[in-house]
Structure formats: structure tokens, C-alpha cells
Design an enzyme around this catalytic site. Sequence first.
Site, PDB file in Angstrom:
ATOM      1  N   HIS A   1     -12.435   3.594  -4.725  1.00 42.18           N
ATOM      2  CA  HIS A   1     -13.569   4.242  -4.051  1.00 42.18           C
ATOM      3  C   HIS A   1     -13.980   5.525  -4.763  1.00 42.18           C
ATOM      4  O   HIS A   1     -13.137   6.217  -5.344  1.00 42.18           O
ATOM      5  CB  HIS A   1     -13.210   4.604  -2.602  1.00 42.18           C
ATOM      6  CG  HIS A   1     -13.041   3.425  -1.697  1.00 42.18           C
ATOM      7  ND1 HIS A   1     -14.083   2.843  -1.027  1.00 42.18           N
ATOM      8  CD2 HIS A   1     -11.935   2.708  -1.366  1.00 42.18           C
ATOM      9  CE1 HIS A   1     -13.637   1.829  -0.301  1.00 42.18           C
ATOM     10  NE2 HIS A   1     -12.331   1.720  -0.503  1.00 42.18           N
TER      11      HIS A   1
ATOM     12  N   HIS B   1      -0.986   3.060   2.919  1.00 39.74           N
ATOM     13  CA  HIS B   1      -2.350   2.740   3.390  1.00 39.74           C
ATOM     14  C   HIS B   1      -2.294   1.434   4.188  1.00 39.74           C
ATOM     15  O   HIS B   1      -2.803   1.352   5.301  1.00 39.74           O
ATOM     16  CB  HIS B   1      -3.266   2.620   2.177  1.00 39.74           C
ATOM     17  CG  HIS B   1      -4.677   2.229   2.497  1.00 39.74           C
ATOM     18  ND1 HIS B   1      -5.545   3.055   3.165  1.00 39.74           N
ATOM     19  CD2 HIS B   1      -5.377   1.103   2.220  1.00 39.74           C
ATOM     20  CE1 HIS B   1      -6.725   2.439   3.298  1.00 39.74           C
ATOM     21  NE2 HIS B   1      -6.643   1.258   2.724  1.00 39.74           N
TER      22      HIS B   1
ATOM     23  N   ASP C   1      -6.439   1.583  -2.728  1.00 39.31           N
ATOM     24  CA  ASP C   1      -6.718   2.706  -1.818  1.00 39.31           C
ATOM     25  C   ASP C   1      -5.483   3.576  -1.612  1.00 39.31           C
ATOM     26  O   ASP C   1      -5.285   4.133  -0.533  1.00 39.31           O
ATOM     27  CB  ASP C   1      -7.191   2.176  -0.456  1.00 39.31           C
ATOM     28  CG  ASP C   1      -8.582   1.576  -0.508  1.00 39.31           C
ATOM     29  OD1 ASP C   1      -9.242   1.660  -1.561  1.00 39.31           O
ATOM     30  OD2 ASP C   1      -9.009   1.021   0.524  1.00 39.31           O
TER      31      ASP C   1
ATOM     32  N   HIS D   1      -7.518  -5.360   2.915  1.00 40.73           N
ATOM     33  CA  HIS D   1      -8.764  -4.926   3.551  1.00 40.73           C
ATOM     34  C   HIS D   1      -9.971  -5.684   2.994  1.00 40.73           C
ATOM     35  O   HIS D   1     -10.042  -5.997   1.813  1.00 40.73           O
ATOM     36  CB  HIS D   1      -8.943  -3.411   3.399  1.00 40.73           C
ATOM     37  CG  HIS D   1      -8.044  -2.626   4.302  1.00 40.73           C
ATOM     38  ND1 HIS D   1      -7.709  -1.313   4.073  1.00 40.73           N
ATOM     39  CD2 HIS D   1      -7.400  -2.994   5.444  1.00 40.73           C
ATOM     40  CE1 HIS D   1      -6.895  -0.889   5.041  1.00 40.73           C
ATOM     41  NE2 HIS D   1      -6.696  -1.891   5.878  1.00 40.73           N
TER      42      HIS D   1
ATOM     43  N   HIS E   1      -4.569  -5.041  -1.714  1.00 40.29           N
ATOM     44  CA  HIS E   1      -4.221  -5.071  -0.288  1.00 40.29           C
ATOM     45  C   HIS E   1      -5.273  -5.850   0.478  1.00 40.29           C
ATOM     46  O   HIS E   1      -6.277  -6.273  -0.085  1.00 40.29           O
ATOM     47  CB  HIS E   1      -4.020  -3.651   0.259  1.00 40.29           C
ATOM     48  CG  HIS E   1      -5.258  -2.805   0.328  1.00 40.29           C
ATOM     49  ND1 HIS E   1      -5.939  -2.374  -0.789  1.00 40.29           N
ATOM     50  CD2 HIS E   1      -5.955  -2.315   1.391  1.00 40.29           C
ATOM     51  CE1 HIS E   1      -6.970  -1.640  -0.415  1.00 40.29           C
ATOM     52  NE2 HIS E   1      -7.019  -1.587   0.897  1.00 40.29           N
TER      53      HIS E   1
ATOM     54  N   ASP F   1     -12.997  -4.970   2.212  1.00 43.55           N
ATOM     55  CA  ASP F   1     -13.798  -4.479   1.080  1.00 43.55           C
ATOM     56  C   ASP F   1     -13.086  -4.697  -0.261  1.00 43.55           C
ATOM     57  O   ASP F   1     -13.626  -4.369  -1.316  1.00 43.55           O
ATOM     58  CB  ASP F   1     -14.177  -2.995   1.277  1.00 43.55           C
ATOM     59  CG  ASP F   1     -12.987  -2.060   1.370  1.00 43.55           C
ATOM     60  OD1 ASP F   1     -12.052  -2.353   2.139  1.00 43.55           O
ATOM     61  OD2 ASP F   1     -12.981  -1.021   0.677  1.00 43.55           O
ATOM     62  N   HIS F   2     -11.869  -5.269  -0.209  1.00 43.02           N
ATOM     63  CA  HIS F   2     -11.123  -5.558  -1.445  1.00 43.02           C
ATOM     64  C   HIS F   2     -10.959  -7.055  -1.701  1.00 43.02           C
ATOM     65  O   HIS F   2     -10.635  -7.449  -2.817  1.00 43.02           O
ATOM     66  CB  HIS F   2      -9.750  -4.871  -1.406  1.00 43.02           C
ATOM     67  CG  HIS F   2      -9.865  -3.376  -1.312  1.00 43.02           C
ATOM     68  ND1 HIS F   2      -9.576  -2.537  -2.357  1.00 43.02           N
ATOM     69  CD2 HIS F   2     -10.309  -2.582  -0.300  1.00 43.02           C
ATOM     70  CE1 HIS F   2      -9.819  -1.285  -1.990  1.00 43.02           C
ATOM     71  NE2 HIS F   2     -10.266  -1.293  -0.745  1.00 43.02           N
TER      72      HIS F   2
END
Length: 268
Positions: free
Chosen positions: A180, A121, A142, A62, A60, A64-65
Site C-alpha cells: 500500500h 496483521h 501488509d 485479505h 495473506h 485486496d490481495h
Amino acid sequence: MPNDKLPPLAVVAIPAFQDNYLWLLVRGKSAAVVDPGDAAPVRATLERLDLDLCAIVLTHHHRDHIGGVSALCAAYGAGSLPVYGPAAESIAGVTVPLEDGAVVRLESLALELQVIAVPGHTRGHIAYYADVLPRPLLFCGDTLFGGGCGRLFEGTPVQMQASLARLAALPDATLVYCAHEYTLANLRFARAVEPDNAALLRRELEDQARRARSEPTVPFALVGERATNPFLRWDAPAVKAAAEARVKGASLSAAATFAAIRAWKDRF
Ligand code: ZN
Ligand code: FE
């Protein structure tokens, strides 16, 4: 694709930021990385293990990905590195947009990944499932966490519950690689929902011991998740009762039970 001459498939955890895991799939000298939020630790791991990066796989949009995608593309492949990602999200650098039901064939790893759309999410979140021996693997970003699930930033509880139901229907032995290390905080909440769940209390002790030894709690087996994760337990009488007490409702549906537990966790 059973082949005696094939080197074994390995999955290497690359810790990043505060609590992310970037996952490296490795066979022989070939590697693919799942959700490289940061390029530096991925590059360091590839160099340390003397591996070639053959593909980037994204769940996805975001930061942090995906934060490491452009630097990895520049460093490896000189524009020819395939970048797989969800068709329903606009992510810079994706070369192969994927819909639900698509199959990613990573030739150099002799590995196929099946795409499962798991909106909730984010609107276009996808997961990747590899039906391999000895145990199937799931890379779910996530969506499903150890003892918990992702927050609903873009999707609805109805969507997320349906997405989690699809993941929960995968084989018992499936190893879940989420993005995570949230397990201990999630299990504290799970215990508030189901204080009498013996499997949950046992799991919390085991995972606390793992963290005390600085070991990851990820991956985890799907079968244990179904027994302890309140976000997969909308059918469990104790979870249903806790949700109904929370919203002062009666006979909540699976989606409404999930919604009540998710809203509770948001304020926990
Ligand atoms: Zn996210
Ligand atoms: Fe994340």
C-alpha cells in the site's frame, strides 16, 4: 545463480484500488504477480508488456490481495498456474501452501523466494525475500509499510513486533515492496512520535516531493526504514520515552513499546 546470459530481473508496480500496489516480477517474457487483488490491471499489464504469467504469490488472505486469483487462473495456465500462499490461512486457489523457511523456486524467472512467517496483521501472513543482486528484495504485503506497519487484525503486538524484528534484521540495502501507498500518513504519525528525528523530517520532505510528482514512495530501503519508522524503533530512546509517556509506564520492553505505539497510531 549468476548467469551472464540471463535477462535482468525487473519489478513492475501495478497500482490498484485506492492505494494498493500489485507487484509484477519480470524476467525476459516470464512474470509472477504478488498479491493480485484485482485481475484486470494485471491482465492489462501482461498484455501491454507481452508477458506470460507463470506464478501467483500471495502474502495473506485479505480481499485486496487475493481478489484476482480465480480470474487470473482462468485466463492463464488453464488450471496449471501455481498459486503460492500461506499454509496457515485458507485461501481458495492456493496450490502450494508455504510454511516459514520454505523456498519458492520460480524456474522460468530463475528466482528463489525465501518464505518468512510474519504473523500479526493476519494470523498466517508470510513475506517473501529474494537474495538477488544488486540488491535483495522483500515482498511483505501488509506487514511493514513505508514509515508504518499493518494493523493488528488477527495477531498480537508481541507477534507483530517479533515479525517486524525479523524483517528489520535483513540486509541494509534490501528494497522493501509493501502492498500500500500509506507512507505520507504514516510519516505524519512518525513525526508525532519523534519530532526531533532529523532523518525522519528529511524523509518526509523527500516523500512529499515524490507524491507531488505522482511517484510512488515504494519500494524503500530497509536501512532508511530503521532510521525513521517508529514501528522498527522500539530501541530508540525517544520512541521508548514517547511510548512510556503514552501508557504512563516505566522501562517498557521492546514488545510493550511497540504495542503502545501501535495503539496510539490506531487512534491518531
Ligand atoms: Zn491486509
Ligand atoms: Fe491490504
